[in-house]
Design an enzyme around this catalytic site. Structure first.
Site, PDB file in Angstrom:
ATOM      1  NE  ARG A  49       1.166 -11.407  -4.406  1.00  0.00           N
ATOM      2  CZ  ARG A  49       1.091 -11.455  -3.074  1.00  0.00           C
ATOM      3  NH1 ARG A  49       1.772 -12.351  -2.424  1.00  0.00           N
ATOM      4  NH2 ARG A  49       0.320 -10.626  -2.407  1.00  0.00           N
ATOM      5  CB  THR A  50       2.462  -6.221  -9.157  1.00  0.00           C
ATOM      6  OG1 THR A  50       1.368  -7.123  -9.076  1.00  0.00           O
ATOM      7  CG2 THR A  50       2.550  -5.671 -10.569  1.00  0.00           C
ATOM      8  CE  LYS A  79       4.901  18.766  -2.453  1.00  0.00           C
ATOM      9  NZ  LYS A  79       6.130  19.207  -3.108  1.00  0.00           N
ATOM     10  NE  ARG A 101      -0.920  -2.755  -8.548  1.00  0.00           N
ATOM     11  CZ  ARG A 101      -1.026  -3.958  -7.979  1.00  0.00           C
ATOM     12  NH1 ARG A 101      -1.194  -4.065  -6.674  1.00  0.00           N
ATOM     13  NH2 ARG A 101      -0.961  -5.049  -8.705  1.00  0.00           N
ATOM     14  CG  HIS A 129      -3.004  -6.944 -12.555  1.00  0.00           C
ATOM     15  ND1 HIS A 129      -1.729  -6.706 -13.013  1.00  0.00           N
ATOM     16  CD2 HIS A 129      -2.880  -7.213 -11.219  1.00  0.00           C
ATOM     17  CE1 HIS A 129      -0.878  -6.843 -12.007  1.00  0.00           C
ATOM     18  NE2 HIS A 129      -1.547  -7.140 -10.910  1.00  0.00           N
TER      19      HIS A 129
END
Ligand code: NCD
Length: 314
Positions: A49-50, A79, A101, A129
């Protein structure tokens, strides 16, 4: 330049502006204001969703997007590059904003410290959030104008994983700070859930609740479903945030699933929210009950994120 790292980064003015504009988008009256803008989205943790709603919000607003969907694997993080180096370089390519995120709490703060463009925290570990809190509060505000809640002041019940859910923490912070500005009279916050290991806030979040004097809060025994709640905010067990992939020490009890029998014990004006994804804590049989507001809540994410991007970029 303005970063959004925590739900406490919003002022009452911001909230009114974002919600007013989100409502216009929802009604189809808002002309996109993101023409010529580029949003960089960098997701180091799974998201449906986000990420999609941020990307749709950008496109619907007339902007463009560059994105690394599995940044942990497909960016140079694989890496061994530090988050700071990655952010510094992406910011130097000059997107209008970076939506980030990350699985580590505090990652958004670290990114903001080195970024020359705004950072929006799209969830950092078990910390915060803030944009989910925005769409959650928008949904509550919408409900407050449609439902006739029986109590003079709102009774909000958080049911599930209240220890590690960043959505619970951000929403509680935002409601405590902004409820009044929206004319929402908060009566109490109740925390309960399936299991004692996850049902109750702890650490800094608990101290914050104890130290605020705005709204009384209650830690209820586990598995107590609050029949007097006006809003029940259900969350899944955040197993990835516990050692040993969330193997709880108490294995003796059957998983608790919020079902129709629980929902029917609530007032007809109550609403059930859930940030989604749900796993086995909320039955699909609830979906057709008029109290089920979680899909509407998820849809609101699009309008709220459009409005937020306009504010940050505009
Ligand atoms: C939440 C999250 O990522 O914190 N999901 C979301 O953004 N809608 C909730 C969760 O993962 O349980």
């Amino acid at each position: 330049m303005r970063h959004i790292i925590s739900a406490t980064d919003f002022t009452a003015e911001d909230i009114k502006r974002i919600f007013g504009r989100a409502l216009e988008h929802k009604r189809g009256n808002g002309k996109g204001r993101l023409g010529g803008c580029v949003v960089a989205s960098l997701f180091y943790e799974p998201s449906t969703r986000t990420r999609i709603s941020f990307e749709m919000a950008t496109l619907r607003g007339g902007g463009r997007i560059v994105s690394s969907e599995h940044a942990g694997i497909f960016s140079s993080a694989a890496k061994g590059e530090t988050l700071e180096d990655t952010i510094r370089v992406i910011a130097s390519y000059n997107p209008n904003v970076i939506v980030l995120r990350h699985k580590e709490a505090g990652a958004a703060t670290r990114a903001a410290a080195v970024s020359s463009v705004p950072i929006i925290n799209a969830g950092d570990g078990d910390n915060e959030h803030p944009t989910q809190a925005l769409l959650d509060l928008f949904t509550i505000w919408e409900a407050s104008r449609e439902r006739r809640w029986p109590h003079a002041s709102l009774r909000v019940s958080f049911f599930g994983d209240n220890r590690k859910s960043r959505t619970v923490r951000s929403l509680a912070r935002l409601m405590l700070a902004m409820g009044n500005a929206l004319g929402l009279d908060l009566g109490s916050l109740v925390f309960s859930g399936e299991n004692l290991e996850c049902a109750h806030p702890d650490g800094e979040f608990l101290r914050e609740l104890e130290n605020q004097e705005v709204v009384p809060f209650f830690l209820r025994p586990i598995r107590e479903f609050d029949r007097n709640a006006d809003i029940v905010y259900v969350t899944r067990f955040q197993k990835e945030r516990y050692p040993d992939e969330g193997k709880l020490t108490d294995q003796s009890t059957e998983p608790f699933c919020v079902g129709l029998e629980h929902v029917r014990s609530l007032s007809e004006h109550a609403i059930i929210m859930h940030p989604l994804p749900r796993v086995d804590e909320l039955s699909a049989e609830v979906d057709s009950d008029p109290r089920a507001w979680y899909f509407r809540q998820a849809e609101n994410g699009l309008y709220v994120r459009m409005a937020l991007l306009e504010m940050i970029i505009g």
